[in-house]
Enzyme design. Structure first.
Site, mmCIF file in Angstrom:
data_model
loop_
_atom_site.group_PDB
_atom_site.id
_atom_site.type_symbol
_atom_site.label_atom_id
_atom_site.label_comp_id
_atom_site.label_asym_id
_atom_site.label_seq_id
_atom_site.Cartn_x
_atom_site.Cartn_y
_atom_site.Cartn_z
ATOM 1 N N LYS A 171 0.974 -1.213 -0.045
ATOM 2 C CA LYS A 171 0.113 -0.143 -0.049
ATOM 3 C C LYS A 171 0.941 1.126 -0.083
ATOM 4 C CE LYS A 171 -2.114 3.060 1.874
ATOM 5 N NZ LYS A 171 -1.898 4.567 1.368
ATOM 6 N N GLU A 246 9.184 1.874 11.092
ATOM 7 C CA GLU A 246 10.412 2.829 11.031
ATOM 8 C C GLU A 246 9.688 4.289 11.235
ATOM 9 O OE1 GLU A 246 12.124 5.717 9.968
ATOM 10 O OE2 GLU A 246 12.440 5.009 8.009
ATOM 11 N N CYS A 280 13.693 10.611 6.819
ATOM 12 C CA CYS A 280 13.685 9.947 8.398
ATOM 13 C C CYS A 280 14.982 10.307 9.065
ATOM 14 C CB CYS A 280 13.259 8.570 8.281
ATOM 15 S SG CYS A 280 13.738 7.536 7.322
#
Ligand code: NAD
Length: 477
Positions: A171, A246, A280
């Site tokens: 997804k 994460e 990130c």
């Protein structure tokens, strides 16, 4: 063209609804994707299950690896075309987009060539017993990925899962998923059997939530916000399946007074401006030893002023923020910091000729950020660097560990013992010494501590994460 890949066929969502795809450089709609929902997810999970019992499940590890290597070659062959798709969808500069596509190919090359090199163990046990511990796939794996590196994330999450023989349902993010759709087409062209990879585009609260709650999945992996990460963990807990999360970071760059200025400054600036700070592992906190603070931070400010922001075709240092919601969020951090009196030491420059409707933010360097300030603790996910001074090594470690996150850290010192002490005491999944995020790092295990998440992707450890052991005890007496 329909954007759901289910059982080897491209189909529209059952409900027939679509989502507009918006160019972040001018806020104009330029494409549409299907808005998949729970009904489409159900078909995708069923198709994946069938693949495990069909051609995909019967393949040897070597055959799986060969398909993945062929896929890697196809990615390289189509790199320019996919890079253009990625750049239009996310706004990132063309050179950056192209490097991202090279990295996706590297994921399939690395894990494709590793697929048949995962051996089991034999355990000495009682007489006349043969005990083997073998690695098997989880089964149907769910993959929910974000919009900041859509193509790279496609490789990072799917390559190890496919190498281990899982059947996957992806997804991708509703905010950027066009490169993933093209990549999935090429995966089919490379010979991936029907159902081994299924893609359902759609919103997180619809398709994403339905996927993590589906009773037919055996494992889930998620990259994105801490809030949604908790929801994914709750859904998978109810399903009693493991998940890898994460969830971002607030990574420190720790600079001691023996630093080599010329080596450190460009790396530190790139680590927060790359991908417009939407990374990130962005190095978003600059911690500098007090006695060189003014001198070092003024060098960083000089470099920051030279950072240029523009469209993919301008191919400058960074592009826009991905969407309006994130644009407003980044600007609210900047506005709040300015209103509370935190000094702006430098701003990057917006290129001439960009659309006023685009989501462009001039990178900002803030100085003397108070340790409790939002800028010192919260993930901005934009090109905003917060500089703070520390006294000595102990203070540096305390400050480095003073957020809820623990993803990556950079340590800048020529003192070898200090390098080792910091590497040991900083709470983060990766520590870079006199470098940062070097070379993409497909080979390097990656993941968080604390609120940055758990589980490991990348490197050989991902192959363990995306598989499970089975102990086979045979009596031959
Ligand atoms: P998000 O967490 O909402 O979205 C990430 C992915 O999760 C998308 O594919 C989304 O469709 C899906 N999702 C959303 N709700 C879901 C649900 N209930 N169940 C299952 N899947 C769901 O992230 P966002 O809103 O796009 O960005 C917000 C913040 O997240 C950013 O400001 C940043 O701090 C963080 N973020 C982190 C990363 C990272 O690499 N760690 C990437 C993107 C965003």
């Amino acid at each position: 063209m329909p954007t759901l890949l289910i059982d080897g066929k491209w189909v529209s969502s059952i409900a027939g609804a679509t989502i507009d795809v918006i160019n972040p450089c001018d806020a104009k709609v330029f494409s549409k994707i299907d808005r998949g929902t729970a009904a489409d997810i159900d078909l995708a999970v069923q198709a994946a299950r069938r693949a495990l019992h069909g051609a995909w499940g019967r393949m040897t590890a070597t055959e799986r690896g060969r398909i993945m290597m062929k896929f890697a070659d196809l990615i390289v062959k189509h790199a320019d075309e996919i890079a253009k798709i990625e750049a239009q969808d996310t706004g990132k500069p063309m050179t950056v987009a192209r490097n991202d596509i090279v990295a996706v190919a590297r994921y399939f090359e690395f894990y494709g060539s590793a697929a048949d090199k995962i051996h089991g163990e034999q355990i000495p046990y009682l007489n006349n017993y043969n005990v083997q511990v073998i690695r098997v796939p989880h089964g149907v794996t769910a993959h929910i990925i974000p919009w900041n590196y859509p193509a790279q994330m496609f490789g990072r999450t799917l390559a190890p899962a496919l190498a281990m023989g899982n059947a996957c349902v992806l997804k991708p993010s509703e905010d950027a998923c066009l490169s993933g759709i093209r990549l999935a087409e090429l995966a089919m062209e490379a010979g991936l059997p029907a159902g081994a990879l299924n893609v359902v585009t759609g919103y997180g609260h619809e398709a994403g939530a339905a996927l993590t709650a589906h009773p037919g999945i055996n494992f889930a992996t998620f990259t994105g916000s801490p809030e949604v990460g908790v929801m994914v963990q709750e859904a998978t807990a109810k399903n009693s399946v493991p998940c890898v999360l994460e969830l971002g970071g607030k990574s420190p760059q720790i600079v001691f007074n023996d630093v080599d200025f010329d080596k450190a400054v460009p790396v530190i600036v790139k680590a927060i401006t790359q991908n417009a700070g939407q990374t990130c592992s962005a190095g978003s906190r600059l911690l500098v030893q007090q006695d060189i603070y003014d001198q070092f931070v003024s060098k960083v400010a000089e470099a920051f002023k030279k950072v240029k922001v523009g469209t993919p075709e301008m191919d400058l240092d960074c592009g826009p923020i991905v969407n309006k919601k994130q644009f407003n969020r980044v600007n609210s951090f900047i506005d709040e910091a300015i209103a509370s009196g935190v000094p702006v030491l430098a701003r990057g420059a917006l290129a001439d000729g960009i659309s006023k409707d685009g989501y462009f933010v001039a990178p900002a360097l803030f100085g003397a950020v108070p340790r409790e300030h939002n800028l010192a603790c919260k993930e901005v996910f934009g090109p905003v660097l917060s500089a703070m001074a520390f006294k000595d090594e102990e203070d540096a470690i305390q400050l480095a560990n003073a957020t809820e996150y623990g993803l990556v850290a950079g340590v800048w010192t020529e003192n070898g013992s200090r390098q080792s002490r910091l590497a040991q005491r900083i709470d983060s999944g990766q520590v870079f010494i006199n470098c940062y995020g070097a070379g993409g790092g497909v080979e390097l295990p990656f993941g968080g501590m604390k609120k940055s998440g758990h589980g490991r992707e990348k490197g050989f450890l991902a192959l363990e994460e995306f598989s499970v052991t089975k102990t086979v005890v045979q009596y031959y007496g």
